[in-house]
Design a protein around this motif. Sequence first.
Motif, PDB file in Angstrom:
ATOM      1  N   MET A   1       0.843  -1.209   0.000  1.00  0.00           N
ATOM      2  CA  MET A   1       0.000   0.000   0.000  1.00  0.00           C
ATOM      3  C   MET A   1       0.874   1.253   0.000  1.00  0.00           C
ATOM      4  O   MET A   1       1.795   1.377   0.792  1.00  0.00           O
ATOM      5  CB  MET A   1      -0.901  -0.014   1.245  1.00  0.00           C
ATOM      6  N   LYS A   2       0.585   2.189  -0.910  1.00  0.00           N
ATOM      7  CA  LYS A   2       1.317   3.447  -0.951  1.00  0.00           C
ATOM      8  C   LYS A   2       0.864   4.316   0.211  1.00  0.00           C
ATOM      9  O   LYS A   2      -0.325   4.576   0.384  1.00  0.00           O
ATOM     10  CB  LYS A   2       1.052   4.168  -2.270  1.00  0.00           C
ATOM     11  N   LEU A   3       1.805   4.779   1.045  1.00  0.00           N
ATOM     12  CA  LEU A   3       1.477   5.519   2.257  1.00  0.00           C
ATOM     13  C   LEU A   3       1.352   7.007   1.935  1.00  0.00           C
ATOM     14  O   LEU A   3       2.312   7.651   1.524  1.00  0.00           O
ATOM     15  CB  LEU A   3       2.566   5.299   3.319  1.00  0.00           C
ATOM     16  N   ILE A   4       0.135   7.540   2.126  1.00  0.00           N
ATOM     17  CA  ILE A   4      -0.141   8.960   1.890  1.00  0.00           C
ATOM     18  C   ILE A   4      -0.686   9.549   3.183  1.00  0.00           C
ATOM     19  O   ILE A   4      -1.632   9.020   3.765  1.00  0.00           O
ATOM     20  CB  ILE A   4      -1.160   9.147   0.755  1.00  0.00           C
ATOM     21  N   SER A   5      -0.081  10.643   3.640  1.00  0.00           N
ATOM     22  CA  SER A   5      -0.507  11.278   4.886  1.00  0.00           C
ATOM     23  C   SER A   5      -1.561  12.340   4.604  1.00  0.00           C
ATOM     24  O   SER A   5      -1.368  13.228   3.789  1.00  0.00           O
ATOM     25  CB  SER A   5       0.691  11.926   5.591  1.00  0.00           C
ATOM     26  N   TYR A   6      -2.708  12.222   5.317  1.00  0.00           N
ATOM     27  CA  TYR A   6      -3.795  13.193   5.186  1.00  0.00           C
ATOM     28  C   TYR A   6      -3.942  14.048   6.449  1.00  0.00           C
ATOM     29  O   TYR A   6      -4.736  14.976   6.467  1.00  0.00           O
ATOM     30  CB  TYR A   6      -5.121  12.468   4.927  1.00  0.00           C
ATOM     31  N   GLU A  37      -9.699  16.049   4.492  1.00  0.00           N
ATOM     32  CA  GLU A  37      -8.727  17.083   4.844  1.00  0.00           C
ATOM     33  C   GLU A  37      -8.410  17.037   6.336  1.00  0.00           C
ATOM     34  O   GLU A  37      -9.303  16.965   7.177  1.00  0.00           O
ATOM     35  CB  GLU A  37      -9.274  18.447   4.449  1.00  0.00           C
ATOM     36  N   HIS A  38      -7.123  17.087   6.679  1.00  0.00           N
ATOM     37  CA  HIS A  38      -6.667  17.067   8.076  1.00  0.00           C
ATOM     38  C   HIS A  38      -7.246  15.875   8.841  1.00  0.00           C
ATOM     39  O   HIS A  38      -7.551  15.985  10.024  1.00  0.00           O
ATOM     40  CB  HIS A  38      -7.037  18.365   8.773  1.00  0.00           C
ATOM     41  N   SER A  39      -7.409  14.746   8.161  1.00  0.00           N
ATOM     42  CA  SER A  39      -8.015  13.566   8.778  1.00  0.00           C
ATOM     43  C   SER A  39      -6.933  12.606   9.275  1.00  0.00           C
ATOM     44  O   SER A  39      -6.061  12.189   8.510  1.00  0.00           O
ATOM     45  CB  SER A  39      -8.919  12.843   7.774  1.00  0.00           C
ATOM     46  N   VAL A  40      -7.019  12.217  10.565  1.00  0.00           N
ATOM     47  CA  VAL A  40      -6.070  11.251  11.137  1.00  0.00           C
ATOM     48  C   VAL A  40      -6.440   9.837  10.717  1.00  0.00           C
ATOM     49  O   VAL A  40      -5.592   8.946  10.689  1.00  0.00           O
ATOM     50  CB  VAL A  40      -6.056  11.389  12.677  1.00  0.00           C
ATOM     51  N   THR A  41      -7.716   9.613  10.320  1.00  0.00           N
ATOM     52  CA  THR A  41      -8.193   8.239  10.093  1.00  0.00           C
ATOM     53  C   THR A  41      -8.314   7.845   8.627  1.00  0.00           C
ATOM     54  O   THR A  41      -8.505   6.668   8.333  1.00  0.00           O
ATOM     55  CB  THR A  41      -9.571   8.065  10.756  1.00  0.00           C
ATOM     56  N   LYS A  42      -8.220   8.802   7.679  1.00  0.00           N
ATOM     57  CA  LYS A  42      -8.448   8.423   6.278  1.00  0.00           C
ATOM     58  C   LYS A  42      -7.444   7.376   5.800  1.00  0.00           C
ATOM     59  O   LYS A  42      -7.798   6.437   5.088  1.00  0.00           O
ATOM     60  CB  LYS A  42      -8.380   9.655   5.375  1.00  0.00           C
ATOM     61  N   LEU A  43      -6.163   7.521   6.182  1.00  0.00           N
ATOM     62  CA  LEU A  43      -5.145   6.540   5.782  1.00  0.00           C
ATOM     63  C   LEU A  43      -5.577   5.137   6.207  1.00  0.00           C
ATOM     64  O   LEU A  43      -5.472   4.177   5.436  1.00  0.00           O
ATOM     65  CB  LEU A  43      -3.801   6.921   6.411  1.00  0.00           C
ATOM     66  N   PHE A  44      -6.091   4.999   7.439  1.00  0.00           N
ATOM     67  CA  PHE A  44      -6.486   3.691   7.960  1.00  0.00           C
ATOM     68  C   PHE A  44      -7.764   3.201   7.283  1.00  0.00           C
ATOM     69  O   PHE A  44      -7.912   2.004   7.009  1.00  0.00           O
ATOM     70  CB  PHE A  44      -6.674   3.778   9.482  1.00  0.00           C
ATOM     71  N   TYR A  45      -8.703   4.104   7.003  1.00  0.00           N
ATOM     72  CA  TYR A  45      -9.940   3.718   6.316  1.00  0.00           C
ATOM     73  C   TYR A  45      -9.629   3.142   4.937  1.00  0.00           C
ATOM     74  O   TYR A  45     -10.198   2.122   4.531  1.00  0.00           O
ATOM     75  CB  TYR A  45     -10.845   4.939   6.191  1.00  0.00           C
ATOM     76  N   LEU A  46      -8.706   3.783   4.220  1.00  0.00           N
ATOM     77  CA  LEU A  46      -8.319   3.280   2.899  1.00  0.00           C
ATOM     78  C   LEU A  46      -7.599   1.942   2.994  1.00  0.00           C
ATOM     79  O   LEU A  46      -7.567   1.170   2.032  1.00  0.00           O
ATOM     80  CB  LEU A  46      -7.422   4.309   2.196  1.00  0.00           C
ATOM     81  N   PHE A 222      12.380   7.514   6.451  1.00  0.00           N
ATOM     82  CA  PHE A 222      12.264   6.056   6.489  1.00  0.00           C
ATOM     83  C   PHE A 222      10.817   5.597   6.601  1.00  0.00           C
ATOM     84  O   PHE A 222      10.536   4.408   6.421  1.00  0.00           O
ATOM     85  CB  PHE A 222      13.093   5.500   7.648  1.00  0.00           C
ATOM     86  N   ASP A 223       9.894   6.513   6.892  1.00  0.00           N
ATOM     87  CA  ASP A 223       8.479   6.137   6.896  1.00  0.00           C
ATOM     88  C   ASP A 223       7.926   6.021   5.473  1.00  0.00           C
ATOM     89  O   ASP A 223       6.830   5.500   5.271  1.00  0.00           O
ATOM     90  CB  ASP A 223       7.664   7.173   7.677  1.00  0.00           C
ATOM     91  N   GLU A 224       8.657   6.535   4.492  1.00  0.00           N
ATOM     92  CA  GLU A 224       8.314   6.388   3.068  1.00  0.00           C
ATOM     93  C   GLU A 224       6.864   6.804   2.793  1.00  0.00           C
ATOM     94  O   GLU A 224       6.064   6.026   2.285  1.00  0.00           O
ATOM     95  CB  GLU A 224       8.564   4.954   2.601  1.00  0.00           C
ATOM     96  N   PHE A 225       6.528   8.019   3.132  1.00  0.00           N
ATOM     97  CA  PHE A 225       5.173   8.497   2.906  1.00  0.00           C
ATOM     98  C   PHE A 225       5.204   9.728   1.995  1.00  0.00           C
ATOM     99  O   PHE A 225       6.228  10.386   1.836  1.00  0.00           O
ATOM    100  CB  PHE A 225       4.467   8.834   4.225  1.00  0.00           C
ATOM    101  N   SER A 226       4.051  10.004   1.407  1.00  0.00           N
ATOM    102  CA  SER A 226       3.880  11.186   0.564  1.00  0.00           C
ATOM    103  C   SER A 226       2.791  12.061   1.170  1.00  0.00           C
ATOM    104  O   SER A 226       1.905  11.578   1.881  1.00  0.00           O
ATOM    105  CB  SER A 226       3.471  10.790  -0.861  1.00  0.00           C
ATOM    106  N   THR A 229      -1.136  16.538  -0.572  1.00  0.00           N
ATOM    107  CA  THR A 229      -1.121  17.661  -1.511  1.00  0.00           C
ATOM    108  C   THR A 229      -0.435  17.292  -2.819  1.00  0.00           C
ATOM    109  O   THR A 229      -0.824  17.747  -3.887  1.00  0.00           O
ATOM    110  CB  THR A 229      -0.401  18.870  -0.883  1.00  0.00           C
ATOM    111  N   ALA A 230       0.602  16.446  -2.740  1.00  0.00           N
ATOM    112  CA  ALA A 230       1.279  16.011  -3.966  1.00  0.00           C
ATOM    113  C   ALA A 230       0.358  15.149  -4.813  1.00  0.00           C
ATOM    114  O   ALA A 230       0.329  15.251  -6.045  1.00  0.00           O
ATOM    115  CB  ALA A 230       2.551  15.235  -3.610  1.00  0.00           C
ATOM    116  N   VAL A 231      -0.425  14.282  -4.153  1.00  0.00           N
ATOM    117  CA  VAL A 231      -1.367  13.430  -4.885  1.00  0.00           C
ATOM    118  C   VAL A 231      -2.442  14.282  -5.536  1.00  0.00           C
ATOM    119  O   VAL A 231      -2.804  14.085  -6.703  1.00  0.00           O
ATOM    120  CB  VAL A 231      -2.000  12.402  -3.922  1.00  0.00           C
ATOM    121  N   ILE A 232      -2.950  15.253  -4.774  1.00  0.00           N
ATOM    122  CA  ILE A 232      -3.981  16.146  -5.317  1.00  0.00           C
ATOM    123  C   ILE A 232      -3.440  16.925  -6.516  1.00  0.00           C
ATOM    124  O   ILE A 232      -4.121  17.128  -7.519  1.00  0.00           O
ATOM    125  CB  ILE A 232      -4.470  17.106  -4.219  1.00  0.00           C
ATOM    126  N   ALA A 233      -2.174  17.367  -6.408  1.00  0.00           N
ATOM    127  CA  ALA A 233      -1.568  18.125  -7.511  1.00  0.00           C
ATOM    128  C   ALA A 233      -1.512  17.286  -8.781  1.00  0.00           C
ATOM    129  O   ALA A 233      -1.784  17.775  -9.881  1.00  0.00           O
ATOM    130  CB  ALA A 233      -0.164  18.575  -7.116  1.00  0.00           C
TER     131      ALA A 233
END
Length: 692
Positions: A1-6, A37-46, A222-226, A229-233
């Motif tokens: 899974m690609k790690l994206i921080s929201y 936006e500014h969601s701590v749980t979206k990463l886990f929901y996905l 080392f957490d290898e996250f994006s 905003t980059a994804v949205i762009a």
Amino acid sequence: MKLISYAQNFEDVMLWRALKHIENGFYIDVGAAWPDEHSVTKLFYLAGWTGINVEPNPQFHVKLNSVRTKDINLPVAVSDKAGQVSMNFIKDTGLSTASSEIAAMHVAAGWQVSPQLVELKTLAEICKDHLPKKQEINFLKIDVEGFEESVIRGNDWSQYRPWIVVVEATLPMSQVESFASWESILFAAKYTFVYADGLNRFYVSEEHLELASAFKYPPNVFDEFSLCTAVIAEEEAQQARVRAQQAEEEAQQARVRAQQAEEEAQQARVRAQQAEEEAQQARVRAQQAEEKAQLAVELSANYQREIQKVLNSLSWRITKPLRDLNPKYKLISLLRKNKKLVKKLSWLDSVAPNFWRRLEAIALESHSPSTDYITLSFDDFSLNFAKGPLSDSRGIGRVSRELLKHLTASASPKEADAEKKEIHFFTSIHWCPDVLPSNSVVLIHDVIPLLFPEEFPEGIVKEWRGRFKSIAQSASKIVTISQASAESIVKLLNVPPENVSVVHNGVSKLPVADNLDLPLPVAKFFVFLGANDWHKNLEVVFQALLHDEAADLHLVMIGKNHQCLARVTQLGLQKRVHFLGALSDAEVGYVLTRSAGLVFPSLYEGFGLPPLEAALIGVPSICSSRPAMTELIPTGNVFCAPDNPGDWARAMVKTAKATAGKADVTELSVFIEKNYTWDRTVAKLLQVFAGP
């Protein structure tokens, strides 16, 4: 899974580091706000997790229900006792609170607060009613804008024990710590403090202390996250490509329809002609053709004799090396440059009108790239408007299309007369053939690669010093858009000053869209409009944002400028610089009218259109004190040195504090409406065309 921080402060990255081994985990989010936006749980929901989202704000609860269909979404507030509470809602923000003291702080800061009575439950009741049987709570997040202590007191910590608890630990919109009143409750419930990120504090239950090691370091490479905003762009870029393709298809359809309309009009004109007129015209044409055929035989012999004299001359033999360097410099050079020959054969015009123009056209056709034109008729001349620049996707194309529209409106409805003087008009030197036809007028917007050659690829500079310079020198007239550009053209392209005319662009008022759902910052912000080219000088604005006095200001970027994201991140400005990508004119107008102003820090511009467009819709600008901005904007805007970030910071703060976030640009707007109209531009162009 690609790690994206929201999340707002990378909370989800820290939690994922500790809990990524859990499949189909469970969370409780008290004060969930947006589902994305500014969601701590979206990463886990996905990732397949589910949970309970508690959010009393009706605006956010509707969005949660539409997006988080697998979650339990509760429109209630949470405290240490059940009942009802008056919530203070602030639209489109996560600042809504049950605390009257904090609500008063927001009102003092200028926010509009709307009180509303909502249901109140304890965290223990929510777990009892909605937590699936035997379901572990992998993490609990609490963000209730100053009401955290009541939420914590309302849980049964002996029965409902999240593995990890994350609590916002500062007063809203500040760095003042607020955890002293409730942290002891968690300690008493046998939770251990493991990490603080400046906004939140993280605690681990005694049953799962093995997770504490995951909080040793903050988020890192080392957490290898994006960032989301980059994804949205990238998504916006893809949407822009799709819109561009659709626009091209529509343009092609429009060209087909225009061609069909022209064919139908031509057929209608032919059908309208009376048979007797056609017969008479045919007889006249036959007579003219016979006379011209006879004249052509005589002219051909005279022409060949004169050409041979020049070919045998000493000057022609001396210039052979030059002609060998440029194969296109042959017959056309002879025709256009040899004044002696032209004088000798001037008598041809008396017996064969337009002989030289037609002969040059034949020569040009054999030695230059073919160019399509739109022909317009005026009282004293015919204008061949080059089609090429109309398809340019940059500002060149935009200006070209406006010029054609207004020239067409000023033209005569009659067809072009072959006996009139014929003008060829190129609205960009980039679209000119190597060898210009006679009576050519070329529009040059600027010569920036020659002003800053060290900042451009060698090939571009070489083309300006070679091909473009030759085209400029051979043009009958050069038109440019400012006095600053005119002076540069004369100096760097070696063009006589009398051959250069200044004709300012017109400025059209931007449309303004209504109620767009764009990710604009809540804080006051300025807008930058354009690409990340070197001469755009964005660095001075980035450095200005780093000044303490401008610490609360944000910057919204519009256009194809995402390549500076790395620099923004390097400067630590990624939370204050927002990239919207390419927008329509109406979307640009929407963003500008909601901003504190436009920043235009260019080191040089041929014209500088954005500040003028902004002024027409009541938005102030801060500009570099460089050409051509100082020439075109005499009043109403703020000017700063292009290399002084301190000046820019102070100007931005002062502009942002102006009444209603806007400086008074009425005087400038009136000046623009009077001096920079397309009708005025076209009138001056027609004077250039009609001149000697």
